[in-house]
Motif scaffolding. Structure first.
Motif, PDB file in Angstrom:
ATOM      1  N   ASP A 159     -33.739 -20.567 -64.186  1.00  0.00           N
ATOM      2  CA  ASP A 159     -34.740 -20.666 -63.121  1.00  0.00           C
ATOM      3  C   ASP A 159     -34.442 -19.628 -62.046  1.00  0.00           C
ATOM      4  N   ARG A 162     -34.420 -20.196 -57.851  1.00  0.00           N
ATOM      5  CA  ARG A 162     -33.352 -20.797 -57.063  1.00  0.00           C
ATOM      6  C   ARG A 162     -32.995 -19.888 -55.894  1.00  0.00           C
ATOM      7  N   ASP A 164     -30.405 -19.221 -54.266  1.00  0.00           N
ATOM      8  CA  ASP A 164     -29.154 -18.479 -54.298  1.00  0.00           C
ATOM      9  C   ASP A 164     -29.187 -17.330 -55.302  1.00  0.00           C
TER      10      ASP A 164
END
Length: 291
Positions: A159, A162, A164
């Protein structure tokens, strides 16, 4: 189709060719070799574009239909900046034979896409490739240590949304393939190397570049692309940075925690394995014999 056949059978014809080019972002352009503009299917086919096409080569088998389109670079139609920026790469192309006195009487001659595009002398030349071009693409998997998936695609399953692993940044300066960005915090130098840069706003909106280097230069982030975007971005434009992946198994495990979806073969023996020989003092694991 029958209306056009009846017209051709009459012995006196009023036919021309019309071309539609639809970019991957949905923008469509119409061209015709008639001396007046035509309009159908919601597209205006301009006679003033200077676009022409060579003889279309078509076959009944699985060989690739091909031709070539030639046109003048014009601010009113296809511009050099758009070509350099890759906006017409793999654009869909359709060609019709049209009765210009009754545009409903037409037949489609070609459906394909742009191939290689070259520019010279104020003109562009675009190779046209038919639908059977897809049959020329290699199929199957390659057995090597690197992952064959693209980060974030269905095979990878990671994914990329995200927070971060992705962030927005603001352009402070843009010269060729080097961009100086602000607003990138909390990411170590090199985090976005081999990742993607996607332009979110401004004249270059939608353009995508691959990141070659990612460095911290004082208060700004310095990102160099493998190739320029074709246009220099303006100060204040917003870009999206996506984390990079070198497609190695250790990176997949340590950086992305996604080794279960790794699509490479990290334990496959290297080429030097063929020259190995028994030796009690060292391990022969497929790595280099010269260390």
């Amino acid at each position: 189709m029958s209306a056009l056949h009846d017209h051709l059978a009459s012995g006196v014809t009023t036919v021309c060719r019309a071309w539609m080019v639809r970019r991957r972002d949905g923008v469509a352009y119409g061209f015709t070799d008639h001396d007046q503009d035509l309009s159908f299917d919601g597209v205006v086919f301009k006679a003033s574009s200077g676009m022409t096409a060579r003889m279309l080569q078509q076959t009944t088998g699985l060989s690739v239909d091909n031709s070539e389109a030639v046109g003048a670079l014009s601010d009113a139609s296809i511009t050099e900046g758009d070509l350099l920026a890759g906006r017409f790469d793999k654009a869909d192309v359709r060609c019709w034979m049209v009765n210009w006195t009754e545009v409903a009487a037409r037949v489609e001659l070609f459906f394909g896409s742009f191939g290689e595009i070259t520019r010279a002398g104020g003109q562009f030349r675009a190779e046209l490739r038919g639908q059977t071009e897809a049959l020329n693409q290699p199929q199957g998997r390659v057995y090597h240590k690197a992952c064959s998936a693209v980060l974030g695609d269905a095979a990878c399953g990671f994914d990329l949304e995200r927070p971060d692993f992705v962030t927005d940044a603001v352009v402070e300066d843009s010269v060729g393939a080097v961009l100086r960005l602000s607003g990138v915090t909390g990411f170590s130098a090199g985090w976005f190397q081999r990742g993607r840069l996607v332009v979110q706003s401004g004249d270059g909106s939608g353009l995508v570049g691959t990141i070659k280097t990612d460095k911290q230069g004082g208060a700004v982030r310095v990102v160099e692309l493998w190739a320029g975007l074709g246009i220099d971005l303006s100060v204040g434009d917003v870009v999206r940075l996506e984390a990079g992946c070198d497609k190695m198994g250790e990176t997949c495990r340590a950086k992305f925690d996604n080794f279960l979806n790794f699509r490479g073969f990290p334990h496959i023996p290297g080429d030097d394995w063929l020259a190995t020989y028994p030796l009690s003092s060292s391990s022969h694991d497929g790595g280099s014999l010269f260390k």
